[in-house]
Design an enzyme around this catalytic site. Structure first.
Site, PDB file in Angstrom:
ATOM      1  N   GLY A  26     131.547  26.988  25.964  1.00  0.00           N
ATOM      2  CA  GLY A  26     131.942  28.072  25.078  1.00  0.00           C
ATOM      3  C   GLY A  26     133.393  28.442  25.326  1.00  0.00           C
ATOM      4  CD  GLN A  31     137.482  31.975  27.556  1.00  0.00           C
ATOM      5  OE1 GLN A  31     136.645  31.686  26.711  1.00  0.00           O
ATOM      6  NE2 GLN A  31     137.477  31.470  28.787  1.00  0.00           N
ATOM      7  CB  CYS A  71     134.579  31.698  33.254  1.00  0.00           C
ATOM      8  SG  CYS A  71     135.581  32.297  31.896  1.00  0.00           S
ATOM      9  CG  LEU A  72     136.255  26.638  30.018  1.00  0.00           C
ATOM     10  CD1 LEU A  72     136.501  26.129  28.609  1.00  0.00           C
ATOM     11  CD2 LEU A  72     136.142  25.465  30.992  1.00  0.00           C
ATOM     12  CG  HIS A 113     130.365  33.619  29.741  1.00  0.00           C
ATOM     13  ND1 HIS A 113     130.358  33.537  31.121  1.00  0.00           N
ATOM     14  CD2 HIS A 113     131.605  33.239  29.354  1.00  0.00           C
ATOM     15  CE1 HIS A 113     131.562  33.139  31.528  1.00  0.00           C
ATOM     16  NE2 HIS A 113     132.332  32.946  30.478  1.00  0.00           N
ATOM     17  CD  GLU A 114     132.197  31.813  25.606  1.00  0.00           C
ATOM     18  OE1 GLU A 114     133.361  32.231  25.406  1.00  0.00           O
ATOM     19  OE2 GLU A 114     131.904  31.113  26.591  1.00  0.00           O
ATOM     20  CG  HIS A 117     135.497  35.330  27.459  1.00  0.00           C
ATOM     21  ND1 HIS A 117     136.410  35.500  28.477  1.00  0.00           N
ATOM     22  CD2 HIS A 117     134.693  34.314  27.841  1.00  0.00           C
ATOM     23  CE1 HIS A 117     136.155  34.617  29.437  1.00  0.00           C
ATOM     24  NE2 HIS A 117     135.114  33.896  29.086  1.00  0.00           N
TER      25      HIS A 117
END
Ligand code: NI
Length: 149
Positions: A26, A31, A71-72, A113-114, A117
């Site tokens: 995701g 981000q 997480c990225l 999670h997204e 963000h």
């Protein structure tokens, strides 16, 4: 976001590319430095197709479970986060059509999670202060090592 134009479509394409290149499941617009309520996801499950979701809202939550997340934005480290087991999310697809996803398991976790963000929160903000500190110091160590310092 009122209007889905060519700029949004290009952004979504770029976000999918970035997500796949990083082997993530995701990625949210904030981000990549874009403050729009938008995310892309692909949990690599034939039952859950890759999707871009615009103006997402979680309208139902139930249950609770703990599971590992990464997480990225904070690569290389993982932490256990408690979240609702099942959620229902509503939003728009890239054609501006309403979508409603009833999700549990990894899909529910990915969406939540997204959504964090999109709301300006990272999963590490949901950890205890001690766990967050440990995770961030490990992350910084990995970054130093990667930079050869
Ligand atoms: Ni993330």
């Amino acid at each position: 976001m009122q209007h889905i134009d060519g700029e949004i479509r290009r952004l979504v394409e770029d976000m999918f590319e970035t997500m796949y290149a990083a082997e993530g499941i995701g990625l949210a617009a904030p981000q990549v430095g874009v403050s729009k309520r938008l995310f892309v996801m692909d949990i690599r499950d034939p039952e859950a197709e890759p999707r871009a979701v615009i103006n997402p809202v979680i309208v139902e939550r139930s249950g609770s479970e703990r599971s590992d997340e990464g997480c990225l934005s904070v690569p290389g480290v993982y932490g256990v986060v408690e979240r609702p087991t099942r959620i229902v999310m509503e939003g728009l697809d890239l054609d501006g059509k309403p979508i409603r996803i009833d999700a549990s398991g990894l899909l529910a976790r990915c969406i939540q999670h997204e959504m964090d963000h999109v709301d300006g929160t990272l999963y590490i903000d949901r950890l205890s202060p001690i766990k967050r500190k440990m995770l961030l110091s490990k992350f910084k160590k990995l970054q130093r090592e990667a930079a050869g310092r």
